[in-house]
Design a protein around this motif. Sequence first.
Motif, short mmCIF file in Angstrom:
data_model
loop_
_atom_site.label_atom_id
_atom_site.label_comp_id
_atom_site.label_asym_id
_atom_site.label_seq_id
_atom_site.Cartn_x
_atom_site.Cartn_y
_atom_site.Cartn_z
N SER A 68 1.34 10.77 36.64
CA SER A 68 1.47 9.64 35.71
C SER A 68 1.57 8.32 36.47
CB SER A 68 2.67 9.84 34.79
OG SER A 68 3.88 9.84 35.51
N GLU A 69 2.20 8.32 37.64
CA GLU A 69 2.27 7.11 38.45
C GLU A 69 0.90 6.75 39.01
OE1 GLU A 69 5.33 8.51 41.11
OE2 GLU A 69 6.73 7.06 40.26
N ARG A 70 0.15 7.75 39.43
CA ARG A 70 -1.21 7.49 39.92
C ARG A 70 -2.08 6.92 38.81
NH1 ARG A 70 -0.30 12.63 42.29
NH2 ARG A 70 -1.67 13.60 40.76
N ASP A 71 -1.95 7.49 37.61
CA ASP A 71 -2.72 6.99 36.47
C ASP A 71 -2.33 5.54 36.14
OD1 ASP A 71 -4.05 9.41 36.28
OD2 ASP A 71 -2.83 10.15 34.60
N LEU A 72 -1.04 5.25 36.21
CA LEU A 72 -0.57 3.90 35.95
C LEU A 72 -1.13 2.92 36.97
CD1 LEU A 72 1.25 2.21 34.08
CD2 LEU A 72 3.15 2.75 35.60
N ALA A 73 -1.16 3.32 38.22
CA ALA A 73 -1.73 2.47 39.27
C ALA A 73 -3.22 2.23 39.02
CB ALA A 73 -1.51 3.09 40.65
N ARG A 74 -3.93 3.26 38.62
CA ARG A 74 -5.36 3.09 38.32
C ARG A 74 -5.55 2.17 37.11
NH1 ARG A 74 -5.24 8.67 40.03
NH2 ARG A 74 -6.34 8.80 42.03
N ASP A 75 -4.68 2.30 36.12
CA ASP A 75 -4.73 1.39 34.96
C ASP A 75 -4.49 -0.05 35.40
OD1 ASP A 75 -5.20 3.53 33.27
OD2 ASP A 75 -3.12 3.63 32.52
N PHE A 76 -3.55 -0.25 36.33
CA PHE A 76 -3.27 -1.59 36.84
C PHE A 76 -4.51 -2.17 37.52
CE2 PHE A 76 -1.86 -4.54 40.12
CZ PHE A 76 -1.10 -5.42 39.38
N ILE A 77 -5.18 -1.36 38.31
CA ILE A 77 -6.41 -1.81 38.98
C ILE A 77 -7.44 -2.22 37.94
CG2 ILE A 77 -8.39 -1.06 40.36
CD1 ILE A 77 -6.41 0.71 41.94
N GLU A 78 -7.62 -1.38 36.94
CA GLU A 78 -8.61 -1.68 35.90
C GLU A 78 -8.27 -2.97 35.16
OE1 GLU A 78 -9.96 0.36 31.76
OE2 GLU A 78 -9.83 1.70 33.50
N MET A 79 -7.01 -3.13 34.79
CA MET A 79 -6.61 -4.35 34.08
C MET A 79 -6.78 -5.58 34.97
SD MET A 79 -3.31 -3.31 31.76
CE MET A 79 -2.34 -2.72 33.14
N SER A 80 -6.49 -5.44 36.25
CA SER A 80 -6.66 -6.55 37.18
C SER A 80 -8.12 -6.94 37.29
CB SER A 80 -6.12 -6.17 38.56
OG SER A 80 -4.75 -5.92 38.51
N GLU A 81 -8.98 -5.95 37.35
CA GLU A 81 -10.41 -6.23 37.43
C GLU A 81 -10.90 -6.91 36.16
OE1 GLU A 81 -12.01 -2.37 38.30
OE2 GLU A 81 -11.60 -2.57 40.45
N GLN A 82 -10.44 -6.45 35.00
CA GLN A 82 -10.84 -7.05 33.74
C GLN A 82 -10.33 -8.48 33.62
OE1 GLN A 82 -9.46 -4.34 30.72
NE2 GLN A 82 -11.10 -2.88 31.11
N ALA A 83 -9.12 -8.72 34.09
CA ALA A 83 -8.54 -10.07 34.02
C ALA A 83 -9.30 -11.03 34.91
CB ALA A 83 -7.07 -10.03 34.43
N GLY A 84 -9.89 -10.52 35.97
CA GLY A 84 -10.63 -11.37 36.89
C GLY A 84 -12.05 -11.69 36.45
N GLN A 85 -12.51 -11.02 35.39
CA GLN A 85 -13.87 -11.25 34.91
C GLN A 85 -13.94 -12.55 34.12
OE1 GLN A 85 -14.96 -7.78 32.68
NE2 GLN A 85 -15.25 -6.53 34.51
N VAL A 86 -15.03 -13.25 34.33
CA VAL A 86 -15.26 -14.51 33.62
C VAL A 86 -16.23 -14.23 32.49
CG1 VAL A 86 -16.12 -16.86 33.84
CG2 VAL A 86 -14.89 -15.79 35.73
N SER A 87 -15.91 -14.72 31.31
CA SER A 87 -16.80 -14.52 30.15
C SER A 87 -17.88 -15.55 30.12
CB SER A 87 -16.00 -14.61 28.85
OG SER A 87 -14.95 -13.68 28.87
#
Length: 87
Positions: A68-87
């Motif tokens: 569950s911690e590994r999954d949470l870390a992967r979710d954090f990476i995904e959210m960070s990548e999405q937050a960095g995207q410019v529309s």
Amino acid sequence: MTFEDQLERYFGTRDPATIAPQAVPAAIERMQVDLGLATVPGERFVLWCMLFMFGQAPDIDETFEDRSERDLARDFIEMSEQAGQVS
């Protein structure tokens, strides 16, 4: 502990805009040591996230034993990548 608390602990300031570039390597080294010593899952996760933001996070599978911690870390990476995207 808040994000600002972490900034103050490792960089000596609560304002990310005032972090001295020369302070970053030593702060990263202290975070890496603290991550290796931390036993509380939440503390480990926060340290890993801080290291991730500086491009210095260790491998997820080596850092987190619990799936569950590994999954949470992967979710954090995904959210960070999405937050960095410019529309």
